[in-house]
Structure formats: C-alpha cells, structure tokens
Design a protein around this motif. Structure first.
Motif, PDB file in Angstrom:
ATOM      1  N   ARG A 138      -1.368   5.286  -5.028  1.00 44.94           N
ATOM      2  CA  ARG A 138      -1.096   4.279  -6.060  1.00 44.94           C
ATOM      3  C   ARG A 138      -2.247   4.162  -7.055  1.00 44.94           C
ATOM      4  O   ARG A 138      -2.028   3.972  -8.244  1.00 44.94           O
ATOM      5  CB  ARG A 138      -0.824   2.916  -5.406  1.00 44.94           C
ATOM      6  CG  ARG A 138      -0.492   1.826  -6.418  1.00 44.94           C
ATOM      7  CD  ARG A 138       0.123   0.609  -5.742  1.00 44.94           C
ATOM      8  NE  ARG A 138      -0.781  -0.060  -4.847  1.00 44.94           N
ATOM      9  CZ  ARG A 138      -1.667  -0.984  -5.239  1.00 44.94           C
ATOM     10  NH1 ARG A 138      -1.757  -1.302  -6.523  1.00 44.94           N
ATOM     11  NH2 ARG A 138      -2.450  -1.570  -4.361  1.00 44.94           N
ATOM     12  N   ARG A 139      -3.458   4.283  -6.579  1.00 39.46           N
ATOM     13  CA  ARG A 139      -4.613   4.163  -7.471  1.00 39.46           C
ATOM     14  C   ARG A 139      -4.802   5.404  -8.354  1.00 39.46           C
ATOM     15  O   ARG A 139      -5.554   5.356  -9.333  1.00 39.46           O
ATOM     16  CB  ARG A 139      -5.879   3.887  -6.662  1.00 39.46           C
ATOM     17  CG  ARG A 139      -5.837   2.561  -5.904  1.00 39.46           C
ATOM     18  CD  ARG A 139      -7.155   2.257  -5.222  1.00 39.46           C
ATOM     19  NE  ARG A 139      -7.088   1.027  -4.456  1.00 39.46           N
ATOM     20  CZ  ARG A 139      -7.213  -0.200  -4.974  1.00 39.46           C
ATOM     21  NH1 ARG A 139      -7.419  -0.331  -6.278  1.00 39.46           N
ATOM     22  NH2 ARG A 139      -7.130  -1.282  -4.197  1.00 39.46           N
ATOM     23  N   ARG A 146       5.159   8.425  -2.248  1.00 38.84           N
ATOM     24  CA  ARG A 146       3.784   8.495  -2.726  1.00 38.84           C
ATOM     25  C   ARG A 146       3.758   8.623  -4.244  1.00 38.84           C
ATOM     26  O   ARG A 146       4.753   8.963  -4.886  1.00 38.84           O
ATOM     27  CB  ARG A 146       3.008   9.649  -2.088  1.00 38.84           C
ATOM     28  CG  ARG A 146       3.430  11.037  -2.501  1.00 38.84           C
ATOM     29  CD  ARG A 146       2.442  12.083  -1.948  1.00 38.84           C
ATOM     30  NE  ARG A 146       1.102  11.882  -2.496  1.00 38.84           N
ATOM     31  CZ  ARG A 146       0.053  11.439  -1.793  1.00 38.84           C
ATOM     32  NH1 ARG A 146       0.183  11.184  -0.501  1.00 38.84           N
ATOM     33  NH2 ARG A 146      -1.128  11.282  -2.364  1.00 38.84           N
ATOM     34  N   ALA A 164       0.857  -1.193   0.000  1.00 37.73           N
ATOM     35  CA  ALA A 164       0.000   0.000   0.000  1.00 37.73           C
ATOM     36  C   ALA A 164       0.889   1.238   0.000  1.00 37.73           C
ATOM     37  O   ALA A 164       1.617   1.494   0.966  1.00 37.73           O
ATOM     38  CB  ALA A 164      -0.912  -0.011   1.220  1.00 37.73           C
TER      39      ALA A 164
END
Length: 356
Positions: free
Chosen positions: A145-146, A263, A141
């Motif tokens: 990322r999405r 990130r 995670a």
C-alpha cells in the motif's frame, strides 16, 4: 491555559450524541458544558460527501424533543439539512456549547474528573464522552500500500465524483459508505470505477430503511437483556440500505462488486489470480474506530479498543459515560433517532450519581 473551571458534567463532543445528552441533562436540572472541537455546529455531518442522504425520512431521524422538519423535495434529507437541524436544536434548547475547544485528556483528580483542553481545565463530577468515530478512520494493512503512487483517500475525504473525471478509481468496502460512494462515482459517466469487497455485498430489501433498522436493533437489545436468543439484529438482514442512488446504480448494472485485490503495485493493484490493473485512485470505505484518545489517561481500554461498559457507563470509571459509538454503548446509539434513549439513560444515571 487560562485557568480552571468547574461544572457538574462535561460533555465532550457537540455532535448529535452530545446534544442529545445535553437535552436530557437540562431537563434534569444538571449543570453542564459541552466542549466541541468543531468551529461550527453540525458535528461530522458538515464533513460528509455532497450526495449523502439519511436512511430515513426526517420525522424518523430526530433527536429527543424536536422533530426534524421535512426537507422540501426530499424524502430522505441530505447532510446539509441535518447540519441546519443540529444548529437549530442547539439554539432552541440553549445548550451551553463552547467551540472550538479540543480536549487533550481526562484525568482522575480525587473526587473529580479533570478535563484538560487546549485552552483551560474543567473539573467535573461526571464526564460524557460523545466524540464518535468519524475522526478516526481505519485503513487495513494491504501489502504494497505504501508503494502505490496514485491517490488514496478515506471516506472522510471524499466529496464528489467530478474530482475523479477521466480516472480509474477503486472503491474498497462492502458497507453503506462503500456502496453509496461507488454508486456516486458509477452514475458519473466520466469516471471508470471498480467496487471491491471482502465478501459478496448483502443488500437489504428495497423497502427497508432506518425506521425498520432501529426497530430491529431495539428488539435485539431487548432480547439480550431478557436472556433470550440473540436475533442477530441489523446484521441478520444485510449490510447495505438500498437508498435511491444505490438502487439506481445497482438496477442499471453499474454496481457489481468484485473480490478484494491482494496487493498494490506502484501503478495499480493485483488480484488473487495474479492479474494486474492500473489504478489512479483508491477510496477506502473501510470504517472507523472509536475516537477515544482523550480517555487514554484513565487506562480503561479493553478488547478491540473498546472501553468495557454497562450500558453507557464505563465499568472501570463509573463517573464516565460513553455515548454514540455503536451498539456497545446503546442499541442504534450512533444514529440520530437511536441516540436519544441511550442519552436519556446516561443522563438519568449521572443525575442519580450527583444526588448521592
């Protein structure tokens, strides 16, 4: 479903672990079947990237009973050679593999275990699960990322550097797959590759290959079994085997790891110091988890998704053995040369159970 069938043992998975278990069960005169979800022999080896080679010479990468023949012109055989060897092994020992058969679940049914598949049910007195980890890739995670609009792949989807010609690629992961794929891309001048790791990569000495790693893993298991101090095993030596392409890329200064980014953004990533970099593709070489969903009906899962075992035998279900998932199911049992010993032990325990 076409009906119910019976056998003494069902082996789930027709890769290297399942074949090794079949070899030993055959020698002990046990009736068994191997159910394999793949359409052709070779297990996960038929789905790897093009340049993948073994860590060890052929003679030190063999299943029980049959030495892997050398591959002409290669000290360390490639994946295609391994696939051919596994197919030959299956035929040589006339192992009863049925494919493609997908196992949906294993259930307790009085004195037997019922193995539900996409075509029929099997009833057996014992089950060996040998599905490995390749089919359950892990992605960590990471914030944003999405939101990233570029391509994201895992190790299981990577094939060759030419796909990424002219692109900016980040390879994530400080293990063998991360180093090998980063080297594969770095040695192709058409790809702009960055390799990132959570901690500085630890290369094993150049003269260490799979032969030494197997010996170290075996020595650690022996020490633990005898109550002696944990030697640390393979992890004490390093994380990355310096196979020839990795060594070449490293020595040419093309394989220098950078710290992991913190990130994602839509068009790239951001590092801890706030710097941003544009990225077209990210390849996650972040490992795997055991593919054990077919065992969920037995309710055996423990910490980290593992099923507690004594050797290969599931503590909560003595008719079930797990083979080839890592050191927790036998030292070096996820390797070609290492799985033989654990397969022999599992087959012997099962033969004893069947005689009881």
């Amino acid at each position: 479903m076409t009906g119910d069938r019976h056998t003494q043992v069902v082996i789930i998975g027709g890769g290297q672990s399942g074949l090794a278990a079949g070899y030993h069960l055959r020698r002990l005169g046990v009736d068994f079947v191997i159910l394999d979800a793949q359409s052709t022999p070779g297990g996960a080896w038929q789905h790897t990237w093009d340049s993948l080679h073994l860590f060890s010479p052929a003679g030190f990468s063999s299943l029980p009973g049959r030495l892997m023949p050398p591959q002409p012109g290669e000290e360390y055989p490639d994946a295609e050679h391994v696939v051919a060897y596994l197919g030959d092994y299956e035929k040589r020992y006339e192992l009863p593999v049925q494919r493609p058969v997908r196992v949906l679940g294993v259930h307790r049914e009085r004195e037997l275990l019922r193995v539900e598949t996409d075509s029929e049910s099997w009833h057996a007195r014992a089950v060996i699960s040998a599905t490995g980890t390749w089919w359950r890739p892990f992605l960590p995670a990471v914030p944003g990322r999405r939101d990233f609009e570029g391509v994201q792949l895992h190790t299981v989807q990577y094939r060759r550097p030419q796909v990424f010609a002219g692109q900016r690629v980040i390879v994530v992961g400080g293990g063998n797959s991360g180093a090998q794929i980063a080297a594969d891309l770095a040695l192709d001048s058409d790809v702009d590759v960055t390799w990132v790791t959570q901690r500085p990569p630890r290369f094993l000495a150049d003269d260490i290959d799979g032969r030494a790693l197997f010996d170290v893993a075996t020595a650690r298991r022996r020490a633990l079994d005898e109550g002696r101090t944990d030697t640390g095993g393979v992890a004490s030596l390093g994380d990355i085997v310096a196979v020839p392409p990795v060594r070449e890329a490293r020595d040419r200064g093309l394989l220098t790891a950078r710290p992991m980014f913190t990130r994602f953004h839509a068009d790239g990533v951001e590092s801890a110091d706030g710097r941003r970099a544009g990225v077209d593709a990210v390849i996650w070489c972040t490992g795997f988890r055991p593919a054990l969903s077919h065992l969920a009906p037995l309710n055996l899962r423990g910490a980290r998704g593992h099923i507690p075992t004594d050797g290969t035998r599931a503590i909560g279900e003595p008719r079930l053995h797990l083979l080839g998932y890592g050191d927790w199911t036998g030292p070096a049992s996820a390797t070609l040369i290492g799985v033989g010993r654990s397969a022999r032990d599992a087959a012997g325990e099962i033969a004893h159970l069947l005689r009881g």
